[in-house]
Motif scaffolding. Structure first.
Motif, PDB file in Angstrom:
ATOM      1  N   GLU A 162       0.831  -1.208   0.000  1.00  0.00           N
ATOM      2  CA  GLU A 162       0.000   0.000   0.000  1.00  0.00           C
ATOM      3  C   GLU A 162       0.865   1.258   0.000  1.00  0.00           C
ATOM      4  OE1 GLU A 162      -3.016   2.568  -0.202  1.00  0.00           O
ATOM      5  OE2 GLU A 162      -3.067   0.400  -0.528  1.00  0.00           O
ATOM      6  N   ARG A 163       1.914   1.228   0.827  1.00  0.00           N
ATOM      7  CA  ARG A 163       2.799   2.400   0.883  1.00  0.00           C
ATOM      8  C   ARG A 163       3.516   2.586  -0.452  1.00  0.00           C
ATOM      9  NH1 ARG A 163       6.838   3.970   5.766  1.00  0.00           N
ATOM     10  NH2 ARG A 163       4.854   4.734   6.535  1.00  0.00           N
ATOM     11  N   ALA A 164       3.963   1.479  -1.048  1.00  0.00           N
ATOM     12  CA  ALA A 164       4.646   1.560  -2.335  1.00  0.00           C
ATOM     13  C   ALA A 164       3.706   2.071  -3.412  1.00  0.00           C
ATOM     14  CB  ALA A 164       5.194   0.185  -2.715  1.00  0.00           C
ATOM     15  N   ARG A 165       2.426   1.663  -3.337  1.00  0.00           N
ATOM     16  CA  ARG A 165       1.461   2.114  -4.336  1.00  0.00           C
ATOM     17  C   ARG A 165       1.265   3.615  -4.256  1.00  0.00           C
ATOM     18  NH1 ARG A 165       0.804   0.201  -8.589  1.00  0.00           N
ATOM     19  NH2 ARG A 165       0.215  -1.876  -7.832  1.00  0.00           N
ATOM     20  N   ARG A 166       1.240   4.160  -3.050  1.00  0.00           N
ATOM     21  CA  ARG A 166       1.109   5.614  -2.903  1.00  0.00           C
ATOM     22  C   ARG A 166       2.314   6.333  -3.482  1.00  0.00           C
ATOM     23  NH1 ARG A 166      -0.685   4.226   2.421  1.00  0.00           N
ATOM     24  NH2 ARG A 166       1.296   4.957   3.312  1.00  0.00           N
ATOM     25  N   LEU A 167       3.442   5.661  -3.474  1.00  0.00           N
ATOM     26  CA  LEU A 167       4.673   6.281  -3.978  1.00  0.00           C
ATOM     27  C   LEU A 167       4.738   6.260  -5.501  1.00  0.00           C
ATOM     28  CD1 LEU A 167       7.501   7.403  -2.922  1.00  0.00           C
ATOM     29  CD2 LEU A 167       8.366   5.130  -3.460  1.00  0.00           C
ATOM     30  N   VAL A 168       4.397   5.113  -6.097  1.00  0.00           N
ATOM     31  CA  VAL A 168       4.639   4.950  -7.537  1.00  0.00           C
ATOM     32  C   VAL A 168       3.411   5.194  -8.400  1.00  0.00           C
ATOM     33  CG1 VAL A 168       6.450   3.276  -7.028  1.00  0.00           C
ATOM     34  CG2 VAL A 168       4.154   2.461  -7.547  1.00  0.00           C
ATOM     35  N   GLY A 169       2.245   5.343  -7.779  1.00  0.00           N
ATOM     36  CA  GLY A 169       1.073   5.636  -8.584  1.00  0.00           C
ATOM     37  C   GLY A 169       0.196   4.418  -8.834  1.00  0.00           C
ATOM     38  N   PRO A 170      -0.855   4.575  -9.610  1.00  0.00           N
ATOM     39  CA  PRO A 170      -1.854   3.513  -9.799  1.00  0.00           C
ATOM     40  C   PRO A 170      -1.293   2.308 -10.547  1.00  0.00           C
ATOM     41  CG  PRO A 170      -2.229   5.325 -11.321  1.00  0.00           C
ATOM     42  CD  PRO A 170      -1.179   5.789 -10.378  1.00  0.00           C
ATOM     43  N   PRO A 171      -1.988   1.159 -10.414  1.00  0.00           N
ATOM     44  CA  PRO A 171      -1.543  -0.059 -11.117  1.00  0.00           C
ATOM     45  C   PRO A 171      -1.486   0.169 -12.626  1.00  0.00           C
ATOM     46  CG  PRO A 171      -3.209  -0.583  -9.475  1.00  0.00           C
ATOM     47  CD  PRO A 171      -3.170   0.913  -9.584  1.00  0.00           C
ATOM     48  N   GLY A 172      -0.504  -0.465 -13.250  1.00  0.00           N
ATOM     49  CA  GLY A 172      -0.371  -0.347 -14.699  1.00  0.00           C
ATOM     50  C   GLY A 172       0.380   0.879 -15.157  1.00  0.00           C
ATOM     51  N   GLY A 173       0.818   1.704 -14.216  1.00  0.00           N
ATOM     52  CA  GLY A 173       1.559   2.908 -14.578  1.00  0.00           C
ATOM     53  C   GLY A 173       2.997   2.587 -14.967  1.00  0.00           C
ATOM     54  N   LEU A 191      11.659   9.758  -5.843  1.00  0.00           N
ATOM     55  CA  LEU A 191      10.692   8.993  -6.629  1.00  0.00           C
ATOM     56  C   LEU A 191       9.272   9.476  -6.339  1.00  0.00           C
ATOM     57  CD1 LEU A 191      10.208   6.658  -8.599  1.00  0.00           C
ATOM     58  CD2 LEU A 191      10.116   5.115  -6.626  1.00  0.00           C
ATOM     59  N   GLY A 192       8.976   9.705  -5.058  1.00  0.00           N
ATOM     60  CA  GLY A 192       7.643  10.179  -4.699  1.00  0.00           C
ATOM     61  C   GLY A 192       7.350  11.554  -5.270  1.00  0.00           C
ATOM     62  N   GLU A 193       8.344  12.440  -5.251  1.00  0.00           N
ATOM     63  CA  GLU A 193       8.151  13.793  -5.789  1.00  0.00           C
ATOM     64  C   GLU A 193       7.895  13.753  -7.292  1.00  0.00           C
ATOM     65  OE1 GLU A 193      11.703  15.736  -4.597  1.00  0.00           O
ATOM     66  OE2 GLU A 193      10.971  16.229  -2.576  1.00  0.00           O
TER      67      GLU A 193
END
Length: 261
Positions: A7-18, A49-51
Motif C-alpha cells: 500500500e505504501r509503495a502504491r502511494r509512492l509509484v502511482g496507480p496499477p499499470g503505470g 521517486l515520490g516527488e
C-alpha cells in the motif's frame, strides 16, 4: 507486513499499470520487508521517486540528472534500470560530456573555445560514442579523451603566448612545445592529427611520428619531413627509422634521393 508495504509503495509509484509498476513489484517482493519499509519512509532516493510521481513527470535519465542529492538520484537510477523502467546508458560517457562542457566553458577566448569544441565534438566525443555503442560494457574509457583535450587546451594557449594560432603553427612551434610543454605534451598528437586531417594545419612531425592528412603528402612537404628524419639528431634513431618506413614517404623515392645527395 507485505500488504502494508504494498500500500505504501502504491502511494509512492502511482496507480496499477503505470510506468513505475515494475518498481512497485520490486518493493513488494523485497526479501526484507522491514528494510523496504525503512527505505520508503526515510531514503532520499524514495523521496525523489515520490516527488516525481506526485508531479506527474516522466522519469528519464535527464530528469534524474537534475535531481539532488546526486548519490540518491544515482541510486534511484540504478533501481529503475535494474527493473527495466529506464534503458541502461553509459555513465562514463555522460561524465565525459559533462567534463568537456565544463572545460570548454572555462576558456575565455571565443575563437579558441570554438575550435576546441569542434575537436571535442567531432573527434573525442564521436569516438567515445562509437566505442560505447559497439561495447556491451556500461563504462567507456575516458582517461585518454581527458588527456587529449587537456593537451590541446594547453597547446593552443602555448601558441597564443607565442603570438600564433593553429593556421600559423610550424614545425618549430611543435618542437618548442615538446621541449617546453607540460609533462604529457606528447598527448597533443591526437589534436594535431585531427587538425591536419581537417587541413587546419600543415603536416608536422612529433616525436618521430609524421602527423599528416590521410591523403598523400605533396612533394615539398614529403621531402621536408624526409630531410628532418634523415638528419635531425634530436629525433630518436628508432623513431627516425620508423618514420622513414611509412608508406606515405615512399621509401623507394627516399633511397633514390639519398643516392644523389
Amino acid at each position: 507486513m507485505r500488504c502494508a508495504l504494498g500500500e505504501r509503495a502504491r502511494r509512492l509509484v502511482g496507480p496499477p499499470g503505470g510506468p513505475l509498476e515494475a518498481i512497485h513489484a520490486a518493493i513488494v517482493a523485497a526479501r526484507q520487508p522491514y528494510s523496504a519499509h525503512n527505505w520508503l519512509r526515510s531514503a532520499a532516493s524514495a523521496k525523489i521517486l515520490g516527488e516525481l510521481g506526485t508531479q506527474g513527470v516522466a522519469v528519464t535519465h535527464e530528469v534524474l540528472d537534475a535531481c539532488s542529492p546526486r548519490p540518491a538520484a544515482d541510486f534511484l537510477r540504478h533501481l529503475l534500470v535494474a527493473n527495466g523502467v529506464l534503458a541502461p546508458r553509459d555513465e562514463g560517457l555522460v561524465r565525459l560530456e559533462t567534463w568537456i562542457r565544463a572545460k570548454l566553458e572555462a576558456i575565455d577566448d571565443a575563437e579558441r573555445r570554438r575550435l576546441l569544441r569542434f575537436y571535442a565534438t567531432w573527434r573525442l566525443l564521436r569516438r567515445a560514442r562509437q566505442r560505447s555503442a559497439g561495447s556491451h560494457q556500461t563504462q567507456s574509457p575516458i582517461a585518454h579523451s581527458k588527456a587529449y583535450l587537456n593537451a590541446a587546451i594547453a597547446f593552443l594557449a602555448f601558441l597564443d603566448d607565442r603570438g600564433r594560432d593553429v593556421a600559423d603553427c610550424s614545425q618549430a612551434d611543435v618542437d618548442a612545445w615538446m621541449a617546453e610543454g607540460i609533462p604529457s605534451a606528447h598527448e597533443v598528437r591526437d589534436f594535431l592529427d585531427w587538425a591536419v586531417d581537417r587541413k587546419l594545419l600543415a603536416p608536422v612531425v612529433i616525436a618521430g611520428r609524421v602527423v599528416r592528412h590521410s591523403t598523400a603528402l605533396d612533394d615539398d612537404t614529403r621531402w621536408s619531413v624526409v630531410e628532418r628524419l634523415l638528419h635531425d639528431d634530436g629525433v630518436d634513431l628508432t623513431d627516425r627509422g620508423g618514420g622513414l618506413s611509412r608508406p606515405a614517404l615512399r621509401p623507394a623515392a627516399v633511397a633514390h634521393r639519398g643516392h644523389h645527395t
